[in-house]
Structure formats: structure tokens, C-alpha cells
Enzyme design. Structure first.
Site, PDB file in Angstrom:
ATOM      1  N   ASP A 314       0.582  -1.055   0.295  1.00  0.00           N
ATOM      2  CA  ASP A 314       0.013  -0.315  -0.113  1.00  0.00           C
ATOM      3  C   ASP A 314       0.944   0.851   0.046  1.00  0.00           C
ATOM      4  OD1 ASP A 314      -2.312  -1.347   0.420  1.00  0.00           O
ATOM      5  OD2 ASP A 314      -2.763  -1.110   2.069  1.00  0.00           O
ATOM      6  N   TYR A 385      -9.473  -0.296   3.154  1.00  0.00           N
ATOM      7  CA  TYR A 385      -9.417  -1.108   4.706  1.00  0.00           C
ATOM      8  C   TYR A 385      -9.030   0.761   5.028  1.00  0.00           C
ATOM      9  CZ  TYR A 385      -8.766  -5.826   6.268  1.00  0.00           C
ATOM     10  OH  TYR A 385      -8.522  -6.540   6.857  1.00  0.00           O
ATOM     11  N   ASP A 593      25.513   4.504  13.564  1.00  0.00           N
ATOM     12  CA  ASP A 593      24.430   4.782  12.763  1.00  0.00           C
ATOM     13  C   ASP A 593      23.247   3.883  12.334  1.00  0.00           C
ATOM     14  OD1 ASP A 593      21.882   6.491  12.929  1.00  0.00           O
ATOM     15  OD2 ASP A 593      22.958   8.155  11.586  1.00  0.00           O
TER      16      ASP A 593
END
Ligand SMILES: *[C@@H]1O[C@H](CO)[C@@H](O)[C@H](O)[C@H]1NC(C)=O
Ligand SMILES: *[C@@H]1O[C@H](CO)[C@@H](O)[C@H](O)[C@H]1NC(C)=O
Ligand SMILES: *[C@@H]1O[C@H](CO)[C@@H](O)[C@H](O)[C@H]1NC(C)=O
Ligand SMILES: [Cu+2]
Length: 652
Positions: A314, A385, A593
Site C-alpha cells: 500500500d 481498509y 548510526d
């Protein structure tokens, strides 16, 4: 602590733009003009914009600007644009907004296509209504053409070797006496549309099953009939001294937190630079450099012709922010909420506003002796949805990320009207929810990008594993106990975690910073339900595309261009550029990092209560301080004044 906020006067705060602010409508127009008038892009062939967003400034430049309390000029604002131009070329363009110039323009030649824009989906979905074989199919099913609605669905990738066309399949439904057309699919029809030429290129009508009836599918309260359930009493939220947070542009300060809140057409809400105040030192300490929903993978579990390809991404295919709907005051957000609008560029590059796309509010959840106030930021997305995504900041130092699923299931038409008719060995691939209606099994995998920077960006990932120990030397009447064995991840291979395989706490720590008693400062990630991982076989095509979905946690070395778990180009992707592939580089992640990717996962077996509209189902995770503070920070936070206003009236 909260009292300090009342001294902030919003009118005195500058509203200068922050380098992380989303693109404004005027910036979007500048980008559109710059591209449209630039040499080489200004031919008569239309330009189709698929993504326009802020190009994230270099992290170290942004952090030093941020630390400098905005005295130096901010890093320049740049836009990243993906557009399609001419016949079948995808361009990646960087635009410098202040100089109105194109910094770079590169043609992408790899597999996969950019996010669909809304306009092409709309155009594609109207093609069948003028296509005579389809008109014939509708007639054959006894339906009216004017009641038919079609929607574009991504086709996925199923092992094709050569480059494929940019096509979608259309799924058609019937409205009629209901707004809930999703409950009335037209099964047996395959319609393939080539988006680049905007034509139906394949059509099949293979079989007819009854279209489920409209009765009982409407969910609007005005459409319900007697008998009704009992009505609850009205609820309202009153803050007699006003709101407890301050919004300066996109920067939000509340209680001991401050953070930047942005909107992106692909990701939806983006939280950046979240830091929490240490009362003793009076300093803000970094927690989360950036957090957002990176991908949302929804594979349906029905391998038949009409359904096998329904394995949606999505975020990458449709745009989580693009499908965000306006939040309704008093329905989606309480009376004390502040709203923020979102802007994106449409197919033509023109700015479009989504009003009230985000809301910010304080919530008192008086379920404990300590003060509990939280700021929730729901961003809502709507296709069939609805996903409500919440970021809650707590005075305890926790950030709780919750996602609620609701809305309408994708259902399949069937000849069955009763579960008793189903043959013994027949797999329905779902649950019979109503007459002629199957709710198909599926998953929801929401993968969050979490660039945690705990007190700086040199962090390590530690699994505090809980192991049973035997007492064998007779030194104790006990035969066993458990203890904690800490394992620090060296490389990305050590940063892949299957939740539930063994008991452990997952920590992100900064070994360069210690508490007074000498522990590494850190945060842990705690699951709040919804820890499903994909059950598809490794060689299944949707699984290859989402190969990261077998593990809920991945830790990678920070890399500015690795943001989208399923890759930058997800439509028809082939799994060659995703989180699992990046992790194979096996970079060092110790004292580095690092980015944590956390997947909230649901296996969804539908039940009748999910028809015609699904009640909210929630899961998520919490980022919780763990040896970050010297002691419980709540002790130092003065509790709220209890206010009782039995006779207040509501004015909207
Ligand atoms: C495109 O831009 C170039 C340079 O700015 C200009 O010379 C040319 O006339 C433009 N062409 C069109 C079709 O606008
Ligand atoms: C950063 O990510 C991109 C995309 O995955 C990749 O091409 C590049 O090599 C990476 N750089 C490093 C230093 O890993
Ligand atoms: C509520 O009503 C009482 C009695 O009329 C009044 O004395 C009091 O001031 C009111 N309180 C508020 C907060 O309006
Ligand atoms: Cu579901």
C-alpha cells in the site's frame, strides 16, 4: 514541567520554515514550473508526476544546524521528483527550490515502477464502462452498468523474466442499494489495463457467481433499522486552561517532549528529531531522528485466477499519504485536537490539499496513580481498509506506536449461502461471512522505519537474552533460575530477529554514554501484540518481493537512500532492492548510526463481526527508556490539577 509551556506565546514564536517541513503548495508550484519549463522535459508529451516530496537534507548537516539553535542558515531545500515522460521512461529528478533549477535528472532503468497517481487509476477504472465485452458481462449478471464501480489493483510479479508493461488489473463491484460496494464483487472477470497507453489490453469473462445482495451491507447509521442497540452517553474533553502543547509550524513541544511532525504523500506522517527533556540537566536528549511507516504489505491467501495477484504494497504502490482521508473533528479526533493539512502534487504536478490529514491532541488515560498524558497523531488512510496510525508520546519517555485496522474487508463472491454447503475437502480460502460472501484470509504487515539516535548517533543493538540456568554444584536448594545474557550485534546479520523464537529484550544502547551507576543508556522495543510474520514459502513471488517479512526486526547501517522496506519502485518489483537485500551487505552496526525496522503483523482470519464493516483491531510497539534516565522521570513531573466542571456547556 508542563507549566513552562503556558509561558510560550505562539504569536512570539517565529514561523520560519524548518528544513524538514513538508513541501508547501507554493514550493510544489515552483517545482512544477521548474520542471515543465526545463530544457528536455518541456516537449509536447505530457509529464506524469508520480512522487514529489522533500529531498531529505544530509543528516549531519541537519543535526549541526539543529544543535546550533537555528542561528546558521538551514540546509537548502530540495525536492525529489519521480515522473514518467514520453514512452515508458521513469525519471528521478532533484530540484533546488530556492534557485528554481534542476540539480540532476536521471533515468531509472531497473525493474519496478513508481507509485500510481490517482488520476491514472481513475481513468483506468472508467475504461470498462465503455468496453462492449464488459457491458455484455454486466448484462449477463443481471446488473445495471450505471451501478458498476471498478478499481485499479497492482498486478505484482510472478516470475516474468523480461521487462513487463506498466499494467493494472481492474476489480469491479456493484453499488445499487448500498454504499458498501466492496461487499458486492463481480467475480470471474479479468480486465488488464496498460496505464501508459490507457487501454484495456486483456479481457476475460470466465464464470458467473451470484453478486452478493445489497441488503445488510450498508454501514451508515441512517440506513439501519429497528431494533437498535443501546445508545451511549455523550463524551467530551475539556482543557480549562487551553491546550498543553505548542505547535510552531511543524514543530511540536509538549510536556518533556519535542518533535517535528511532517506529512509525505508516500509515508503519511513522519516524526523527526524527537527528543525528551532531562529535568536534572535541563537538556533535551535525542531519541528518534526519524520514524515513519515505510511499507504496508497485504498479501491475500487465495491462489485462484481472480485473486492470486492480490498482494498489495500500500505504501510503495498506492501511497499511504495519498490515500489519507481528512480526519473528522469529533469523530476521528477529540474536541481538544489541533489539525494539520497535507499537500501533494497530482499527476500534472499541481498542488492538492488534504485537509486535516493529521491531528494532535493530549489524552488523559487515568488508569494509574501517575499522570498519564499522551499525544496521539492519527493519520488515516482509506481504500477499502482504514488504517489509523498513532504516535503517542508519554511523559515517562516512551513513544508508543499503534496501528488500528478497521473498514471494509475485500470479499469474494461465491455460490454458497451456508457453511453447511461447502464440500468437506474444499478450501474456501476464507470465511463465509454472509450469503454468497467470503472474507478472504490475508495478512497486514506494517513495517516501520525507526532511525533511533539514543543520545547521539553512535548506537548499538543488543539482545538481552533470557536463559534458563541449571544449578548443578549443590550451592543452592534451587535447581534452576533464569538470567540475562547480553549479545551485542556486530554486523547486520546479527540484527535480524524473529520475535518469539526465544525470550529477549531488544535494546538500542549508546555505549559511549553511561548513567551515574554506569549502565549504557538505552531504549528497548516492546511488542504490543501483532507480531505475525509471513508464512508464505520463500520461493513464492510475493514473498521474494517482501523477503523482509519473515522477520519482524531488522537492524541496518544508516544509509540515506534506504528508506522504503520494499524498495523505491514497488509496483511489479522483483525483490532485488529491499530491506533483506540491503541487510545481506552485512555492514557493521556496532557503535554506528543504525536504523531499526520493526514490522507490526496481523494474520487476519475474517469472522462474521467483520461484516459489513470491521471493528477496530489494534497492535503496535513501544520504544521505552531502559537505563536512559537516572530514575523514573514521572516522579519529577508534577501531576495534573484535577478539574471538575459538572456544568460546562460545549461550544464548537
Ligand atoms: C523548451 O525549453 C527550451 C530551453 O528553455 C526552449 O528553447 C524551447 O523552445 C522549449 N520548448 C518548448 C516546446 O517549450
Ligand atoms: C546506500 O544504499 C544504496 C541503495 O541501497 C546503495 O546503492 C549504496 O551502495 C549504499 N551505500 C552504502 C555505503 O552502503
Ligand atoms: C457551575 O454552576 C455553579 C452553580 O450555578 C456556579 O457557582 C459555578 O461557578 C459553575 N462553575 C463553572 C465552572 O461554570
Ligand atoms: Cu484484515
Amino acid at each position: 514541567m508542563i507549566l513552562i509551556l503556558f509561558f510560550f506565546l505562539p504569536s512570539l514564536l517565529s514561523c520560519n520554515s524548518h528544513p524538514l517541513d513538508p513541501l508547501t503548495p507554493s514550493e510544489l508550484s515552483i517545482i512544477q514550473q521548474t520542471i515543465k519549463t526545463s530544457n528536455g522535459l518541456n516537449s509536447s508529451t505530457p509529464l506524469n508526476f508520480h512522487y514529489v516530496g522533500l529531498a531529505k537534507p544530509d543528516k549531519s548537516a541537519l543535526l549541526s544546524w539543529h544543535a546550533d539553535d537555528s542561528h546558521s542558515p538551514p540546509p537548502p531545500r530540495m525536492a525529489f521528483v519521480i515522473l514518467r515522460f514520453g514512452r515508458g521512461q521513469t525519471h528521478e529528478i532533484y530540484v533546488d527550490i530556492s534557485t528554481k533549477s534542476i540539480v540532476s535528472n536521471k533515468i531509472y532503468t531497473g525493474f519496478g515502477y513508481p507509485t500510481f497517481n490517482l488520476e491514472e487509476q481513475t481513468r483506468a477504472s472508467t475504461l470498462p464502462l465503455k468496453y462492449s465485452p464488459f457491458m455484455e458481462s454486466v448484462k449477463k449478471r443481471g446488473m445495471k452498468l450505471s451501478d458498476v464501480v471498478c478499481l485499479a489493483a497492482s498486478v505484482g510479479w510472478f516470475g516474468e523474466v523480461l521487462k513487463t508493461k506498466r499494467v493494472v488489473k481492474l476489480i469491479c463491484y456493484v453499488t445499487g442499494d448500498t454504499v458498501n460496494f466492496y461487499m458486492r464483487p463481480l467475480e470471474g472477470i479479468t480486465i488488464v489495463v496498460d496505464l501508459d497507453v490507457m487501454k484495456i489490453v486483456d479481457y476475460k469473462d470466465r464464470f458467473v457467481v451470484p453478486v452478493p445482495k445489497a441488503k445488510g451491507t450498508d454501514y451508515r447509521s441512517a440506513k439501519q433499522s429497528l431494533p437498535y442497540g443501546r445508545q451511549g452517553k455523550p463524551v467530551t474533553v475539556v482543557q480549562p486552561e487551553g491546550k498543553g502543547f505548542v505547535i510552531d509550524g511543524h514543530f511540536i513541544s509538549w510536556a518533556n517532549w519535542r518533535f517535528h511532525l511532517g506529512y509525505d504523500v508516500r509515508a503519511g506522517a513522519i516524526i523527526s528529531l524527537a527528543s525528551v527533556r532531562e529535568v536534572e540537566k535541563g537538556l533535551y536528549r535525542q531519541v528518534l531522528y526519524k520514524g515513519f511507516l515505510s511499507e504496508l504489505f497485504v498479501p491475500y491467501q487465495d491462489p485462484t485466477e481472480d485473486w492470486y495477484y492480490r498482494t498489495y504494497f500500500d505504501t510503495g504502490e498506492y501511497g499511504f499519504g495519498l490515500y489519507a482521508s481528512s480526519l473528522q473533528p469529533l469523530t476521528d479526533c477529540p474536541t481538544n485536537a489541533e489539525f494539520m493539512d497535507g499537500y501533494y502534487a497530482n499527476q500534472d504536478g499541481t498542488p492538492v490539499k488534504i485537509k486535516n490529514v493529521l491531528c494532535v491532541f493530549e489524552r488523559y488515560s487515568g488508569d494509574s496513580s501517575w499522570r498519564h498524558t499522551e499525544t496521539g497523531i492519527p493519520g488515516q488512510v482509506c481504500g477499502n481498509y482504514d488504517y489509523i496510525t498513532n504516535w503517542e508520546f508519554k511523559t515517562s519517555g516512551s513513544i508508543k506506536v499503534l496501528v488500528s485496522l478497521t473498514g471494509i474487508l475485500a470479499v469474494k463472491g461465491t455460490t454458497y449461502t451456508n457453511a453447511g454447503q461447502v464440500k468437506k475437502d474444499e478450501d474456501l480460502y476464507g470465511t463465509l461471512l454472509a450469503e454468497n460472501t467470503i472474507g478472504v484470509y490475508h495478512d497486514h504487515f506494517l513495517t516501520y522505519y525507526l532511525d533511533l539516535d539514543i543520545d547521539g548517533n553512535k548506537n548499538s543493538f543488543v539482545q538481552a537474552k533470557i536463559k534458563t540456568m541449571r544449578v548443578t554444584d549443590g550451592s543452592s536448594p534451587r535447581k534452576s533460575h533464569w538470567t540475562v545474557v547480553k549479545e551485542t550485534a556486530e554486523t547486520e546479520a546479527d540484527g535480524r530477529v524473529e520475535l518469539g523464537s526465544e525470550p529477549a529484550n531488544l535494546l538500542v544502547v549508546n555505549t559511549n554514554k553511561k548513567t551515574k551507576v554506569g549502565n549504557d543508556v538505552g531504549y528497548q522495543i516492546i511488542s504490543h501484540g501483532a507480531t505475525a510474520a509471513s508464512l508464505l514459502s520463500d520461493d513464492d513471488y510475493p514473498q521474494i518481493r517482501a523477503s523482509y517479512s519473515k522477520k519482524q526486526v531488522w537492524v541496518t547501517a544508516y544509509n540515506k537512500s534506504e528508506q522504503w522496506a520494499a524498495g523505491l519502485y514497488v509496483d511489479q518489483s522483483r525483490g532485488d532492492d529491499n530491506l533483506a537485500v540491503w541487510s545481506q551487505r552485512n555492514r557493521l552496526i556496532k557503535n554506528a548510526d543504525i536504523v531499526v525496522w520493526y514490522t507490526v503483523g496481523f494474520h487476519h482470519i475474517p469472522y462474521q463481526e467483520d461484516f459489513p464493516l470491521m471493528p477496530i483491531l489494534t497492535g503496535g510497539f513501544e520504544l521505552r527508556p531502559s537505563n536512559f534516565f537516572e530514575s523514573n522521570p514521572l516522579i519529577k513531573t508534577r501531576p495534573f490539577k484535577q478539574t471538575n466542571w459538572p456544568n460546562c456547556t460545549h461550544r464548537s
